[in-house]
Design a protein around this motif. Sequence first.
Motif, mmCIF file in Angstrom:
data_model
loop_
_atom_site.group_PDB
_atom_site.id
_atom_site.type_symbol
_atom_site.label_atom_id
_atom_site.label_comp_id
_atom_site.label_asym_id
_atom_site.label_seq_id
_atom_site.Cartn_x
_atom_site.Cartn_y
_atom_site.Cartn_z
ATOM 1 N N GLY A 110 23.982 -23.218 28.861
ATOM 2 C CA GLY A 110 23.572 -23.854 27.610
ATOM 3 C C GLY A 110 22.716 -22.953 26.742
ATOM 4 O O GLY A 110 23.026 -21.785 26.517
ATOM 5 N N ILE A 111 21.625 -23.526 26.253
ATOM 6 C CA ILE A 111 20.766 -22.821 25.302
ATOM 7 C C ILE A 111 20.202 -21.536 25.928
ATOM 8 O O ILE A 111 20.102 -20.501 25.267
ATOM 9 N N LEU A 112 19.859 -21.590 27.226
ATOM 10 C CA LEU A 112 19.299 -20.390 27.883
ATOM 11 C C LEU A 112 20.330 -19.265 27.933
ATOM 12 O O LEU A 112 19.985 -18.084 27.841
ATOM 13 N N ILE A 248 13.166 -32.997 13.454
ATOM 14 C CA ILE A 248 13.336 -32.832 14.906
ATOM 15 C C ILE A 248 14.678 -33.338 15.441
ATOM 16 O O ILE A 248 15.327 -34.187 14.839
ATOM 17 N N HIS A 249 15.053 -32.764 16.592
ATOM 18 C CA HIS A 249 16.176 -33.270 17.389
ATOM 19 C C HIS A 249 15.635 -34.436 18.219
ATOM 20 O O HIS A 249 14.684 -34.251 18.985
ATOM 21 N N SER A 250 16.235 -35.602 18.104
ATOM 22 C CA SER A 250 15.719 -36.748 18.855
ATOM 23 C C SER A 250 16.847 -37.691 19.240
ATOM 24 O O SER A 250 17.847 -37.796 18.537
ATOM 25 N N ASP A 271 17.085 -36.083 13.904
ATOM 26 C CA ASP A 271 18.488 -35.700 13.899
ATOM 27 C C ASP A 271 19.142 -35.920 15.281
ATOM 28 O O ASP A 271 18.496 -35.702 16.304
ATOM 29 N N HIS A 272 20.394 -36.292 15.292
ATOM 30 C CA HIS A 272 21.241 -36.639 16.449
ATOM 31 C C HIS A 272 21.402 -38.159 16.523
ATOM 32 O O HIS A 272 22.352 -38.692 16.009
ATOM 33 N N LEU A 273 20.519 -38.856 17.281
ATOM 34 C CA LEU A 273 20.463 -40.336 17.304
ATOM 35 C C LEU A 273 21.683 -40.992 17.956
ATOM 36 O O LEU A 273 22.029 -42.128 17.625
ATOM 37 N N THR A 322 26.696 -30.905 10.262
ATOM 38 C CA THR A 322 27.636 -30.420 11.291
ATOM 39 C C THR A 322 26.980 -30.144 12.639
ATOM 40 O O THR A 322 27.641 -30.201 13.665
ATOM 41 N N ASP A 323 25.689 -29.735 12.644
ATOM 42 C CA ASP A 323 25.049 -29.237 13.873
ATOM 43 C C ASP A 323 25.782 -27.993 14.399
ATOM 44 O O ASP A 323 25.793 -27.736 15.604
ATOM 45 N N PHE A 324 26.421 -27.246 13.512
ATOM 46 C CA PHE A 324 27.196 -26.066 13.934
ATOM 47 C C PHE A 324 26.391 -25.208 14.924
ATOM 48 O O PHE A 324 25.323 -24.710 14.595
ATOM 49 N N PRO A 326 27.058 -22.942 19.081
ATOM 50 C CA PRO A 326 28.098 -22.547 20.039
ATOM 51 C C PRO A 326 28.201 -23.449 21.270
ATOM 52 O O PRO A 326 29.172 -23.328 22.025
ATOM 53 N N GLY A 327 27.232 -24.363 21.473
ATOM 54 C CA GLY A 327 27.260 -25.176 22.683
ATOM 55 C C GLY A 327 27.852 -26.558 22.464
ATOM 56 O O GLY A 327 28.905 -26.894 23.009
ATOM 57 N N SER A 328 27.191 -27.355 21.628
ATOM 58 C CA SER A 328 27.561 -28.769 21.519
ATOM 59 C C SER A 328 28.401 -29.095 20.289
ATOM 60 O O SER A 328 28.907 -30.210 20.184
HETATM 61 O O1 NIG Z 1 21.677 -29.811 18.274
HETATM 62 N N1 NIG Z 1 20.519 -30.467 21.175
HETATM 63 C C1 NIG Z 1 20.035 -29.363 21.086
HETATM 64 N N2 NIG Z 1 20.438 -28.332 20.392
HETATM 65 C C2 NIG Z 1 21.731 -28.147 19.889
HETATM 66 C C3 NIG Z 1 22.652 -27.578 20.893
HETATM 67 C C4 NIG Z 1 22.333 -26.196 21.173
HETATM 68 C C5 NIG Z 1 23.221 -25.524 22.164
HETATM 69 O O2 NIG Z 1 23.810 -26.154 23.060
HETATM 70 O O3 NIG Z 1 23.285 -24.301 22.026
HETATM 71 C C6 NIG Z 1 22.248 -29.415 19.283
HETATM 72 O O4 NIG Z 1 23.191 -30.057 19.763
#
Ligand code: NIG
Length: 413
Positions: A110-112, A248-250, A271-273, A322-324, A326-328
């Motif tokens: 993931g992020i790491l 914030i991401h929440s 953001d998210h929700l 979009t939350d563009f 590379p992970g989610s």
């Molecule tokens: O908004 N949720 C946390 N951060 C990103 C994902 C980041 C990632 O996976 O690289 C998001 O979904």
Amino acid sequence: MGTTLLTNAGGLFIQGEHLNQALRGQDISSNCTLLDPSFVLIKDGLIKDYGAIGHAPDRADEIIDLHGKFILPGFVDSHTHTVFAGSREKEMVARSLGKSYQEIAQEGGGILNSAAKLRNMSEDELYDAAVIRIQRILAKGTTTLEIKSGYGLSYEAELKMLRVIKRLKENLPINIYASLLAAHALPKEFADNRAAYISMITDRLIPEVAYQGLADFVDVFCEKIAFSAAETEQILEAGQRHGLVGKIHSNQFTSIGGIEAAIKHRALSVDHLEHLPQHDIDLLGQSDLVATLLPQAAFFLSDPMPPARKLIDAGATIALATDFNPGSSPGYSMPFIMTLACAKMGLTPIEALAAMTINAAASLNQAGQFGSITRGKRADLIITKSMPSLAYMAYAFSEEHIDQVYAAGERIH
Ligand code: NIG
Ligand code: FE
């Protein structure tokens, strides 16, 4: 610069006179409409006038006949992670085979994984990759882009990411805003000492970022797999002291008090929700926070869609982005976000478009500058290809809908 007249538009998206703030709840449906046939007059990079074709001026330095194409405000993508080191499609395959996003994160993916790659890349390499992405992004109609750090996860690497975003701001023709997201994941080096990482952010990084003018906002991933509400509060509070407003991401996976923390520290958006119990919906209905929904992350991770309809009914202000990343959420098409909003969240095309423009601008504190076709605002505009209705843009989701893009009155695509 002279005047440019865009005339014979088949539809013009208007959101009410003098609009300089977000549209809450039902205000979207009561204020927004499509006017046809119509015109927009641009002067000195700003929207000088617009209206029904009968009121169009007879002359302008340049006259462009749109033959029925639509004029829309440029999309405001208010939540992205556009600067990153590389793709992570292996994680998608791992999810297909049964692993969850959270499990991948906890195992150090993931992020790491993104952070490890980014630390080995130079600023020039990161910049060049981001420029190519942004050229594709603007061709999809995005004229304002928020970009987060958060793949650095150290004092140096977070500053490096923000310097890259600053260069993008200076050199690209669209509006770019930067958010410091050092609190995106706990780096391994701090696994036994969370407090030390938080104080590095609050005592060193935030003051330095503010001093160098490298960010507009501060962000935190408030989530069980990331940072608690108390830690989120510490970071938002430090941001407030240094003039960095929170976004914030929440509530992506759990509800752990992020919305209360955001309200308490006067953040602009949550953001998210995806996971939003009724008491959080009620809080958002009563607060000035913008609820930024990221349906593409929910789609890509097979999570529930954010409850957009319930939020509108509660009187909340919703935005879409979009939350563009590379992970989610590895996609940057705002028209596709419109499709998801209509097909998966029960929004009308007009509601979706308002959420992607004026309300998203409000989530960046810029509703007075852009995000709607309003006299005096920046002429950030999309000319669509010929289409029968606005709904067609959401419906025909494989087609290319963007014909031309204007940023501050200049044609950029
Ligand atoms: O908004 N949720 C946390 N951060 C990103 C994902 C980041 C990632 O996976 O690289 C998001 O979904
Ligand atoms: Fe995000």
